[in-house]
Each structure stands twice: as structure tokens, then as C-alpha cells.
Scaffold this active site. Structure first.
Site, PDB file in Angstrom:
ATOM      1  CG  HIS A   1      -9.063   6.682   2.116  1.00 50.74           C
ATOM      2  ND1 HIS A   1      -9.110   6.456   0.764  1.00 50.74           N
ATOM      3  CD2 HIS A   1      -8.448   5.604   2.660  1.00 50.74           C
ATOM      4  CE1 HIS A   1      -8.545   5.284   0.507  1.00 50.74           C
ATOM      5  NE2 HIS A   1      -8.132   4.745   1.632  1.00 50.74           N
TER       6      HIS A   1
ATOM      7  NE  ARG B   1      -4.719   5.419   9.912  1.00 53.24           N
ATOM      8  CZ  ARG B   1      -5.314   4.501   9.151  1.00 53.24           C
ATOM      9  NH1 ARG B   1      -4.979   3.238   9.251  1.00 53.24           N
ATOM     10  NH2 ARG B   1      -6.253   4.844   8.305  1.00 53.24           N
TER      11      ARG B   1
ATOM     12  CD  GLU C   1      -3.128  -0.877   2.199  1.00 52.83           C
ATOM     13  OE1 GLU C   1      -2.869  -0.170   3.186  1.00 52.83           O
ATOM     14  OE2 GLU C   1      -4.144  -1.584   2.110  1.00 52.83           O
TER      15      GLU C   1
ATOM     16  NE  ARG D   1      -4.659   6.265   3.394  1.00 52.62           N
ATOM     17  CZ  ARG D   1      -5.126   5.276   4.164  1.00 52.62           C
ATOM     18  NH1 ARG D   1      -5.659   5.551   5.343  1.00 52.62           N
ATOM     19  NH2 ARG D   1      -5.071   4.042   3.764  1.00 52.62           N
TER      20      ARG D   1
ATOM     21  CG  HIS E   1     -10.005   6.899   6.273  1.00 52.42           C
ATOM     22  ND1 HIS E   1     -11.023   5.994   6.040  1.00 52.42           N
ATOM     23  CD2 HIS E   1      -8.874   6.166   6.449  1.00 52.42           C
ATOM     24  CE1 HIS E   1     -10.536   4.757   6.072  1.00 52.42           C
ATOM     25  NE2 HIS E   1      -9.242   4.839   6.330  1.00 52.42           N
TER      26      HIS E   1
HETATM   27  P1  FAD Z   1     -13.963   1.248  16.441  1.00 51.91           P
HETATM   28  O1  FAD Z   1     -13.718   0.020  15.672  1.00 51.91           O
HETATM   29  O2  FAD Z   1     -14.508   2.405  15.695  1.00 51.91           O
HETATM   30  O3  FAD Z   1     -14.968   0.893  17.630  1.00 51.91           O
HETATM   31  C1  FAD Z   1     -15.509   1.907  18.438  1.00 51.91           C
HETATM   32  C2  FAD Z   1     -16.529   1.279  19.365  1.00 51.91           C
HETATM   33  O4  FAD Z   1     -16.891   2.211  20.376  1.00 51.91           O
HETATM   34  C3  FAD Z   1     -17.833   0.871  18.686  1.00 51.91           C
HETATM   35  O5  FAD Z   1     -18.223  -0.363  19.225  1.00 51.91           O
HETATM   36  C4  FAD Z   1     -18.814   1.956  19.123  1.00 51.91           C
HETATM   37  O6  FAD Z   1     -20.144   1.529  19.166  1.00 51.91           O
HETATM   38  C5  FAD Z   1     -18.294   2.235  20.526  1.00 51.91           C
HETATM   39  N1  FAD Z   1     -18.680   3.548  21.057  1.00 51.91           N
HETATM   40  C6  FAD Z   1     -18.405   4.774  20.558  1.00 51.91           C
HETATM   41  N2  FAD Z   1     -18.930   5.731  21.350  1.00 51.91           N
HETATM   42  C7  FAD Z   1     -19.540   5.100  22.373  1.00 51.91           C
HETATM   43  C8  FAD Z   1     -20.277   5.541  23.509  1.00 51.91           C
HETATM   44  N3  FAD Z   1     -20.517   6.838  23.753  1.00 51.91           N
HETATM   45  N4  FAD Z   1     -20.764   4.610  24.352  1.00 51.91           N
HETATM   46  C9  FAD Z   1     -20.574   3.294  24.134  1.00 51.91           C
HETATM   47  N5  FAD Z   1     -19.895   2.814  23.062  1.00 51.91           N
HETATM   48  C10 FAD Z   1     -19.382   3.713  22.204  1.00 51.91           C
HETATM   49  N6  FAD Z   1      -7.372   0.549   9.368  1.00 51.91           N
HETATM   50  C11 FAD Z   1      -6.460  -0.391   9.031  1.00 51.91           C
HETATM   51  O7  FAD Z   1      -5.475  -0.583   9.750  1.00 51.91           O
HETATM   52  N7  FAD Z   1      -6.622  -1.120   7.891  1.00 51.91           N
HETATM   53  C12 FAD Z   1      -7.675  -0.967   7.059  1.00 51.91           C
HETATM   54  O8  FAD Z   1      -7.801  -1.665   6.063  1.00 51.91           O
HETATM   55  C13 FAD Z   1      -8.648   0.018   7.396  1.00 51.91           C
HETATM   56  N8  FAD Z   1      -9.730   0.227   6.605  1.00 51.91           N
HETATM   57  C14 FAD Z   1     -10.716   1.074   7.026  1.00 51.91           C
HETATM   58  C15 FAD Z   1     -11.877   1.191   6.287  1.00 51.91           C
HETATM   59  C16 FAD Z   1     -12.918   2.007   6.720  1.00 51.91           C
HETATM   60  C17 FAD Z   1     -14.178   2.109   5.920  1.00 51.91           C
HETATM   61  C18 FAD Z   1     -12.772   2.739   7.933  1.00 51.91           C
HETATM   62  C19 FAD Z   1     -13.877   3.623   8.423  1.00 51.91           C
HETATM   63  C20 FAD Z   1     -11.603   2.649   8.658  1.00 51.91           C
HETATM   64  C21 FAD Z   1     -10.569   1.814   8.221  1.00 51.91           C
HETATM   65  N9  FAD Z   1      -9.387   1.689   8.954  1.00 51.91           N
HETATM   66  C22 FAD Z   1      -8.465   0.752   8.581  1.00 51.91           C
HETATM   67  C23 FAD Z   1      -9.235   2.361  10.244  1.00 51.91           C
HETATM   68  C24 FAD Z   1      -9.580   1.364  11.353  1.00 51.91           C
HETATM   69  O9  FAD Z   1     -10.630   0.526  10.924  1.00 51.91           O
HETATM   70  C25 FAD Z   1      -9.996   2.043  12.632  1.00 51.91           C
HETATM   71  O10 FAD Z   1      -9.108   3.056  12.967  1.00 51.91           O
HETATM   72  C26 FAD Z   1      -9.994   1.043  13.785  1.00 51.91           C
HETATM   73  O11 FAD Z   1     -10.735  -0.103  13.422  1.00 51.91           O
HETATM   74  C27 FAD Z   1     -10.574   1.667  15.035  1.00 51.91           C
HETATM   75  O12 FAD Z   1     -10.755   0.655  15.970  1.00 51.91           O
HETATM   76  P2  FAD Z   1     -11.248   1.028  17.430  1.00 51.91           P
HETATM   77  O13 FAD Z   1     -11.406  -0.260  18.144  1.00 51.91           O
HETATM   78  O14 FAD Z   1     -10.356   2.046  17.998  1.00 51.91           O
HETATM   79  O15 FAD Z   1     -12.667   1.739  17.204  1.00 51.91           O
HETATM   80  C1  SIN Z   2      -7.786   1.290   2.849  1.00 51.25           C
HETATM   81  O1  SIN Z   2      -8.084   0.115   2.660  1.00 51.25           O
HETATM   82  O2  SIN Z   2      -7.466   2.086   1.960  1.00 51.25           O
HETATM   83  C2  SIN Z   2      -7.852   1.803   4.234  1.00 51.25           C
HETATM   84  C3  SIN Z   2      -6.631   1.396   4.917  1.00 51.25           C
HETATM   85  C4  SIN Z   2      -6.445   2.215   6.151  1.00 51.25           C
HETATM   86  O3  SIN Z   2      -7.191   3.150   6.414  1.00 51.25           O
HETATM   87  O4  SIN Z   2      -5.491   1.912   6.867  1.00 51.25           O
END
Ligand code: FAD
Ligand code: SIN
Length: 547
Positions: free
Chosen positions: A235, A377, A118, A281, A342
Site C-alpha cells: 500500500h 488487486r 478509489e 496502487r 498490505h
Molecule cells: P482476515 O480478516 O485477516 O481473518 C483471518 C482470521 O483467521 C482471523 O480471525 C485470524 O485470527 C484467523 N487465523 C489466522 N491464522 C490462524 C490459525 N493458525 N488458527 C486459527 N485462526 C487463525 N480490503 C477492502 O476490500 N477494503 C478496504 O477498505 C480494506 N482496507 C484494509 C485496511 C487494512 C488496515 C488492512 C490490513 C486490510 C484492508 N483490506 C481492505 C484488505 C482486507 O481487509 C482483507 O484482505 C480481508 O479482510 C481479509 O479477510 P479474511 O476473512 O480473508 O481474513
Molecule cells: C484503503 O482503504 O486504502 C485500503 C483499501 C484496500 O486495501 O482495498
């Protein structure tokens, strides 16, 4: 997938959020005590589950942790904390091997793991699952593992309103039952915040609707320091169609040879960076922005029509079928794309153990700013961050809890915590969409002093409107969005240089004085949002709480 419901919430540890970071933290904590996972809405609704491209990890034969570290630091434009990056890349391989041992099935070619390339990675190091469903696979495995631990209990549809601070330490949370509207204070020896990002403060975002920055807002109100909030990653390629949300078109598409073309059909990335479409990015996103401005169009195109159609369908099954639902066969047509908010590089400041500036509060994943991402990032580093720092924050929380005196703190009731009667926000939907438009227009990919002054003034006005307690999730989310938006805008106004994802058209130079400092925001009065935020500065690499 569901975990057991609990009638009476009682726990040693609270984990707020059920994405990758929260699940990994809960698994670790369950070895040391009873864990209660709180999640708003459905437990499967998170950014984690939508992650497409994959997870970066130095496991291939051509790679090693030192190269992963160098790439991460380079992408961060001089604002990464080296010690945090070292933790990420060194512990990453163990966390991934552990996930594989728990049943994660990453894609293989010829019996060996398939490592993809990537943008800004100098090696092929991205593991993926089912082509473009990596997050889904990781959540599946972590949920199954969490279900095996009897000491993990689950409260879904429970919105955390605020953190409860007693005697200068976080001792629980004020929680809203979304179904009944009842509220309760849930005590805990330590709280691990894993609430994800805040993409919803922007009109265009790849994030799910629940990414409203709640964790950052509640930590800020509770007195924790927020860091580097100006660094919002846009993104480059989200689907641009009036009829669809900005669905992500993974960077991995460009990694496999996808081309970017402007509205006239001309490839343009070679004019902006030697790495072309695989430039970092922030550079690709701004190049698209410039092309859109130059051609007066609202999008550019992502073109994969020159690649083998069967390969595309196999390699990107989710993307292929989603675009088809919007009447675009990506194997035959160019895909209209434009940048979208993003990822939040900034967040609740933590050390490498996940400890925040508020004793008893730990944070991991996108809500946190551990310093691993700096100003930008590196793609696919955040799933890894969730695993590594989720586990570390949990361990630090158990150590903290072990040092607490056993006597339970006497916590205030829900009513006692409120600064007045519960209000109703007039036209919450309207405020939500006005805020999102304001942020997109004035605190977006390209900012200026003028746009930021105007945005902060408007956000301060809105902050006064939301500075009271509310009784519904909808109103509480808008309140959080206003406060997080204000923090982003204030930090962006303070940073009078352009670095990484933060671009100020009025000061496009990186090397202005202060470019390598971190912005820090702290509430002047940890009670309401009425008082203006105060910004403190810390020198890069100091690891301290501020200067
Ligand atoms: P999240 O997975 O967002 O989880 C947050 C949790 O907190 C959820 O369960 C939500 O309901 C809960 N929550 C929030 N507020 C409250 C509240 N007030 N009370 C109770 N619960 C609450 N990263 C990569 O490394 N590789 C990828 O390929 C990639 N692709 C992506 C594609 C997309 C479409 C997106 C949006 C992001 C992508 N990212 C990727 C980034 C990555 O997915 C996220 O940064 C990461 O998954 C965040 O994980 P997290 O556990 O911190 O939060
Ligand atoms: C992507 O698949 O382009 C998202 C990857 C990332 O946000 O790390």
C-alpha cells in the site's frame, strides 16, 4: 461481541478464521450441519475489522458489473482469471444486499448510498460505513448474524497448527489451546480455510500482528498447491513515524483530493502517471519509492490541509483520531507516509468454488488465490471477495461432505502426527524480526535476482531450523512465516519479468517470455519443510492445476 463457547469440539465442518470470509462461510455452512469456528487469539482480531476504504460493488446508477469486471481485470495486469472475476462482480451485489438486509449500515448522502472513488476504479463504486470503519461494520453484522445460528460454535484462542490428511483428503485439523497448551485433533467432513494474509513477514505492514500466513503454510505442508505467491501488494500510504506502527492511511483520502508531496514539498505523481495520485496502487507505491530514493528520505507526505477540516474529521474519523494520538493533526499538518506490505494476491490455489487441490480443503478470502486479483488487486475488492467466495466455498464444502461415505475416518492423535518431540525455538523473536527485515530489504517493493538468490539461501537455512514440531503459538507462527516467506521469495525468483505488484529491477520489462504464466508451488514431500519447494508453471486462463 462473542459467540457461545463449546466444551467438546464436535462438528461437521471446520472453519479456520473469523474474518469476513470465515464468518460468511460459517453462516452458509450452518444451514447444512454443525460448524466449528476456530480462531487464534481474539475473534475480533483480523484484517477485516481494520478495513477502512470500503467495499467495491457495482450498485450505483453510473455503474454495472461489466465495468467493474473491466476495471478489475485491468488492475490485474493480464493475470486475472476472467471466470473468477465474473463471479466476484456478478454475485457481489447480492452479497451486499444480503448484508444490508442483515443490518449493515453503509453511509448515505441525501438518502442514497454514497459511492466513493478509489484508484484505478473508473466509476464511484466504493460503499463505506462510518466514514472509514467499513470492515468493523461488516464484521459486526456478520458476527451478529452468525450468533443467531445455533449450529455455529466457537473456539477462540485456538491456534490451528496443521491440517490432518487421511487417505488423500483433508479430514480435520490439529489444534492448540493457547491457554492450556494442550493439543487435539478435531475431525470434520470438510475444512474451510479463511486465515487471511501474511503481511507480518515484512518489517513494514498495515496488517495486524496475527497475519502470519498460517493458512498458506499449513495448506502447503498438507500438499495443496500455492499460486502466484510473488504478488504482494504494497500500500502506498502507511503512516511513517518512528513511534507508531505503519497505520494505514486509506486510498480514499486521495480519492477525496489528498495530494502526495516529496520531502521538498513538491507534488510528483503527475510525473509518473496521467491519473496522478489516483494511479494504480503498484505505480503509486513505486513512485513514492523512487522519490524517497531521489531525495534520500524515508518517507513522502500526504497532504489534506487544503481540504475542509470539518469534512476531513467527518469523512475519516478513525484516521483523524489515530493520527492525533501520534500528535499529528492531519487538517493542519502534512502526514509522513511510506509504502507498507498490505495484501497477498497469491495464496492457496482454488477454483471458483473455493476448492483447493487437496480434496476436502476449501479456501476463501485473502488466504486463497482464486484468480480474481491477478498481479495486482483493485482497491476494495477483497472485502467483497471474502463475502462472495466465503459463501461459495461453504456451498462446495457441503457438496463434498454429502458425497463422503458416512463412516468416520479414523484420525491419528496429536502425538501420532508429530515427527518427533515438541521443540522450543531459540530466540523466536529475534528470528521473527530478522526474517521481516530480510523480506523487506530483499523481497520487497523492488527485487533483483541477486537479492532473491541471497534471500532464498537464508530462508532455506532458517527453514531447516524450524523443521520440527513446536508447542507454542509464538514458535509455530515463526515457522509458518519462514515457510511462507520462502514461497514468496522462490516465486519472485522464478518470475523473471516485472508485472503488476512484482517488480524486478534486473528485468523491468513486462513482455518477457512467460510473463502471463502463473507460478505454482507444491511441496515435494508433504511432511516437513526440509525439502526445497518445487515450482510448476501453468498458462494463464488454463484453469488447470499446472502444466
Ligand atoms: P482476515 O480478516 O485477516 O481473518 C483471518 C482470521 O483467521 C482471523 O480471525 C485470524 O485470527 C484467523 N487465523 C489466522 N491464522 C490462524 C490459525 N493458525 N488458527 C486459527 N485462526 C487463525 N480490503 C477492502 O476490500 N477494503 C478496504 O477498505 C480494506 N482496507 C484494509 C485496511 C487494512 C488496515 C488492512 C490490513 C486490510 C484492508 N483490506 C481492505 C484488505 C482486507 O481487509 C482483507 O484482505 C480481508 O479482510 C481479509 O479477510 P479474511 O476473512 O480473508 O481474513
Ligand atoms: C484503503 O482503504 O486504502 C485500503 C483499501 C484496500 O486495501 O482495498
Amino acid at each position: 461481541m462473542s459467540l457461545r463457547e463449546v466444551p467438546t469440539p464436535e462438528a461437521d465442518f471446520l472453519v479456520i478464521g473469523s474474518g469476513v470470509a470465515g464468518l460468511r462461510a460459517a453462516i452458509e455452512l450452518s444451514r447444512h450441519g454443525r460448524v466449528l469456528m476456530l480462531t487464534k487469539g481474539h475473534p475480533l482480531e483480523s484484517s477485516s475489522i481494520y478495513a477502512q476504504g470500503g467495499v467495491a460493488v457495482a450498485l450505483s446508477e453510473e455503474d454495472d458489473v461489466a465495468i467493474h469486471l473491466t476495471d478489475t481485470v485491468k488492475a490485474g495486469h493480464g493475470l486475472c482469471r476472467q471466470e473468477a472475476v465474473r463471479v466476484l462482480v456478478e454475485e457481489g451485489p447480492d452479497r451486499i444486499q444480503e448484508l444490508i438486509a442483515w443490518g449493515a449500515r453503509f453511509d448515505k448522502v441525501g438518502g442514497k448510498f454514497a459511492f466513493a472513488r478509489e484508484a484505478a476504479h473508473s466509476r464511484s463504486r466504493i460503499l463505506r460505513a462510518r466514514g472509514d470503519a467499513t470492515g468493523n461494520e461488516m464484521v459486526r453484522v456478520l458476527m451478529a448474524q452468525a450468533r443467531r445460528h445455533k449450529r455455529i460454535q466457537w473456539l477462540k484462542n485456538h491456534f490451528t497448527i496443521d491440517l490432518v490428511v487421511v487417505g488423500g483428503a483433508c479430514r480435520g485439523a490439529l489444534v492448540l489451546d493457547e491457554a492450556t497448551g494442550s493439543r487435539a485433533v478435531i475431525p470434520a467432513s470438510a475444512v474451510v480455510l479463511t486465515t487471511g494474509g501474511a503481511g507480518q513477514v515484512y518489517a513494514r505492514t498495515t496488517n495486524p500482528p496475527n497475519a502470519t500466513g498460517d493458512g498458506m503454510a499449513m495448506a502447503f505442508r498438507a500438499g495443496a498447491v500455492l499460486e502466484d505467491m510473488e504478488f504482494v501488494q504494497f500500500h502506498p500510504t502507511a503512516l511513517y513515524l518512528p513511534s507508531s506502527p505503519p497505520f494505514l492511511l486509506s486510498e480514499a483520502i486521495r480519492g477525496e483530493g489528498g495530494q502526495l508531496r516529496n520531502i521538498k514539498g513538491e507534488p510528483f505523481m503527475h510525473r509518473y502517471h496521467p491519473a496522478g495520485t489516483l494511479a494504480p496502487r503498484d505505480i503509486v507505491a513505486r513512485a513514492i519509492w523512487s522519490e524517497m530514493a531521489a531525495t534520500r528520505s524515508r518517507h513522502v507526505y500526504l497532504d489534506v490541509t487544503h481540504l475542509d477540516a470539518e469534512f476531513i474529521k467527518r469523512r475519516f474519523p478513525t484516521i483523524y483520531s489515530t493520527c492525533l494520538r501520534y500528535d499529528i493533526d492531519i487538517t493542519e499538518e502534512w502526514i509522513p507516509v511510506s509504502p507498507s506490505a498490505h495484501y497477498m494476491m497469491g495464496g492457496v490455489k482454488t477454483d471458483t468454488e473455493g476448492a483447493t487441490s487437496l480434496p476436502g480443503l476449501f479456501a476463501a478470502g485473502e488466504v486463497a488465490c482464486s484468480g480474481v486479483h491477478g498481479a495486482n488487486r483493485l482497491a476494495s475488492n477483497s472485502l467483497l471477495e471474502g463475502l462472495v467466495f466465503g459463501a461459495r466455498a461453504a456451498l462446495a464444502a457441503t457438496t463434498f461432505a454429502g458425497r463422503l461415505r458416512r463412516a468416520a475416518a479414523s484420525l491419528p492423535s496429536a502425538g501420532e502426527l508429530d515427527a518427533g518431540p515438541l521443540g522450543v525455538l531459540d530466540d523466536a523473536d529475534k528470528l521473527r524480526s530478522s526474517l521481516r527485515r530480510l523480506m523487506w530489504g530483499k523481497v520487497g517493493l523492488v527485487r533483483t535476482r541477486e537479492s532473491l538468490v541471497s534471500a532464498t539461501a537464508q530462508l532455506s537455512r532458517w527453514e531447516r531450523v524450524v523443521a520440527r514440531p513446536f508447542g507454542t503459538r509464538q514458535d509455530l507462527e515463526v515457522k509458518n512465516m519462514v515457510q511462507v516467506a520462502r514461497c514468496i521469495a522462490e516465486a519472485a525468483l522464478w518470475r523473471e519479468n516485472s508485472v503488476g505488484a512484482h517488480y524486478r529491477a534486473d528485468c523491468p520489462d513486462k513482455k518477457r517470455p512467460g510473463w502471463n504464466q502463473h507460478s505454482q508451488l507444491e511441496h515435494t514431500a508433504a511432511v516437513t519443510g526440509l525439502k526445497p519447494a518445487r515450482i510448476r508453471r501453468a498458462a494463464v486462463g488454463s484453469g488447470g492445476r499446472g502444466a
